[in-house]
Design a protein around this motif. Structure first.
Motif, short mmCIF file in Angstrom:
data_model
loop_
_atom_site.label_atom_id
_atom_site.label_comp_id
_atom_site.label_asym_id
_atom_site.label_seq_id
_atom_site.Cartn_x
_atom_site.Cartn_y
_atom_site.Cartn_z
N ILE A 281 0.81 -1.22 0.00
CA ILE A 281 0.00 0.00 0.00
C ILE A 281 0.84 1.27 0.00
N ASP A 282 2.08 1.20 0.48
CA ASP A 282 2.92 2.39 0.66
C ASP A 282 3.88 2.55 -0.51
N ASP B 119 -4.09 -1.05 -1.99
CA ASP B 119 -4.57 -1.45 -0.68
C ASP B 119 -4.87 -2.95 -0.71
N ASP C 282 -8.62 -3.92 -0.76
CA ASP C 282 -9.26 -3.64 -2.06
C ASP C 282 -8.77 -4.60 -3.14
N SER D 45 -2.99 -3.93 10.30
CA SER D 45 -4.14 -3.29 9.67
C SER D 45 -5.44 -3.98 10.09
N GLN E 135 -8.32 -3.82 8.72
CA GLN E 135 -9.01 -4.34 7.53
C GLN E 135 -8.54 -5.74 7.17
#
Length: 306
Positions: free
Chosen positions: A155-156, A181, A184, A207, A209
């Motif tokens: 993600i980063d 992400d 996602d 995370s 999520q």
């Protein structure tokens, strides 16, 4: 991930990309075992900001420390001590650790333990890694599983940008780095995988999520028959209970492997239900696998819990 901070006695410098690099003049004594080398590294960086680090990871709200340390940490921070190069997301976690002389060696216990999926599925064609970090797992799989295609999701973008410092494999038909992400990506990407490795941590830790029932369900649906979902849990052991309950609800069958260093627990959740585990068979499989894999797979087979 393992707890770490950066020592104050290592002067700052900057590489050509503008990312902070701290190099320490202290070298680890030659001839030490792999475990001693890593222990010395962790002990060294464990000495500074101990109270702040433990609060950041286990105690006080994040906001208690965010403002106090604005400007004190440039992430991602690449930290070197002797033969070890590490990637830090914040003062609380080491994202990756690499041997500079042997970039494909898995330095941290939990990364070796995650590879214990080989006990159940030694032959596979596709691997997904959610939370690429410094690419320890990606590099190992790329070298030792040459028949497997690897997708790394991170993600980063700043973490992706320092990949060259960690000898990340070049993009090819076998290796793909995806800036996305992880939640996602798993929900939207239509491809399948034999193995999904979850190691998604950021500056605030694990995370949420990537610990949700919705995420687990999405991962199970994208696994091929016989596929395995592998998650690294890192925190106080009692905090793992809700995540383990969700995985059991979603997958039905799980096995766990405790890793003492860094309070990690590795979870193996299986696409197929109603599996029977034969420990003696796993130990025999591990003996064969150790002929080609530099991993303590026999020990892992003996320590698995289900």
């Amino acid at each position: 991930m393992s707890v770490a901070t950066v020592t104050d006695d290592c002067p700052d410098s900057f590489d050509g990309s503008g990312y902070a690099v701290r190099e320490c003049d202290e070298l680890l004594a030659g001839g030490r075992s792999e475990t001693a080398e890593v222990d010395a590294f962790l002990d060294h960086i464990d000495e500074i900001d101990r109270e702040q680090r433990w609060h950041a990871r286990f105690g006080a709200p994040v906001e208690d420390f965010e403002h106090e340390n604005d400007g004190a940490f440039i992430a991602p921070l690449v930290f070197e001590l002797g033969d070890i190069r590490s990637l830090l997301a914040n003062w609380a976690y080491v994202q990756s650790a690499m041997s500079i002389s042997d970039p494909f060696r898995l330095m941290l216990d939990y990364t070796r333990a995650m590879m214990a999926f080989l006990l159940f599925k030694p032959l596979l064609s596709s691997i997904e890694i959610i939370g690429l970090g410094g690419g320890s797992l990606a590099k190992y799989c790329h070298k030792y599983l040459p028949d497997s295609a690897i997708r790394g999701v991170e993600i980063d973008p700043d973490v992706i940008a320092v990949g060259d410092q960690f000898c990340m494999p070049q993009a090819s038909e076998r290796f793909e780095t995806i800036w996305a992400d992880g939640f996602d990506f798993v929900a939207q990407d239509e491809r399948k995988a034999d193995i999904i490795l979850i190691d998604g941590f950021g500056k605030h830790g694990q995370s949420p999520q990537l610990c949700s029932l919705e995420f687990y369900r999405a991962c199970r649906s994208r696994l091929n028959p016989g596929g395995i979902f592998v998650a690294n849990l890192c925190d106080h052991p009692w905090k793992h209970l809700p995540m383990l309950a969700r995985m059991r609800e979603c997958f039905g069958q799980i096995a766990t492997l405790p890793v003492e260093e860094g309070r990690n627990r590795i979870v193996f959740a299986f696409k197929d239900r109603d599996l029977h585990f034969d420990r003696d068979g796993l130990v025999e499989a591990a003996k064969s696998l150790e002929l080609t894999h530099p991993l303590p797979l026999v020990s892992f087979a003996e320590e698995l819990l289900w």
